[in-house]
Design an enzyme around this catalytic site. Sequence first.
Site, PDB file in Angstrom:
ATOM      1  CB  CYS A  61       1.306  -3.479   5.377  1.00 47.44           C
ATOM      2  SG  CYS A  61      -0.339  -4.145   5.666  1.00 47.44           S
ATOM      3  CG  HIS A  98      -0.311   0.076   2.526  1.00 47.89           C
ATOM      4  ND1 HIS A  98       0.210   1.242   3.079  1.00 47.89           N
ATOM      5  CD2 HIS A  98      -0.084  -0.902   3.452  1.00 47.89           C
ATOM      6  CE1 HIS A  98       0.704   0.983   4.265  1.00 47.89           C
ATOM      7  NE2 HIS A  98       0.551  -0.305   4.529  1.00 47.89           N
TER       8      HIS A  98
END
Length: 224
Positions: A199, A183
């Site tokens: 992440c 992301h």
Amino acid sequence: MATVRNESVTRMAMLLCFGTGFLSLAVHWHVSDLMKPPTNQDTSGIYVATATDTSTKPKSFIPNETHKANVSRPIQSLLAKVSTPQKPSTVLASANQTHVIVDLSDRRVYVHRQDQVIASYPTGIGKKGWETPTGTFEIQNMRRNPVWRHPITGKVFPAGIDSPLGDRWIGFWSDGHNKIGFHGTPDDSLVGSAVSHGCLRMRTPDVRMLYQQVRVGTKVEVRQ
């Protein structure tokens, strides 16, 4: 006197014969011209517009049968093109041969296509206690302008320029509660550091490019 009359009759007969002959030739040439194909039609039978085709015809103009046939050809050609099956997209075909490798040791994302590296991006990784899982996975979902829920506090962060997820999400792992994926981030200084909850944080232009290079089902391999 009779001789003069006979000569006059003979001359008139000859003139009449010559006139009839010229008239027959003229009619033959005119018919041949009508039988020729129009100059704005190529050998493939597809009607090709020219500059004269766009001119306005007088109201008294009445199309003949040859003109009607030419007008119908563009419609037939258009229908033939529409009904012809199109070849599969080469973009989707190449996407099947794409896979992503994440090297946690150098904190970079490598995009491979047909055994060649076509792109490489820096990335942030999971911090201690929230390490990015290793193994082979597949991209499960992709989102534009995603909403993020903090895994500890449960606070929801709406999409926007200040969203911790940026404007792209590419998810490849989930335990049914927490999710991990690529992301963006509003703070590029965090890219390259071990600061996330597992992440892979990327710069906005990089994650946008990655979003175009992969799709759901693309393999992702995370290495130590």
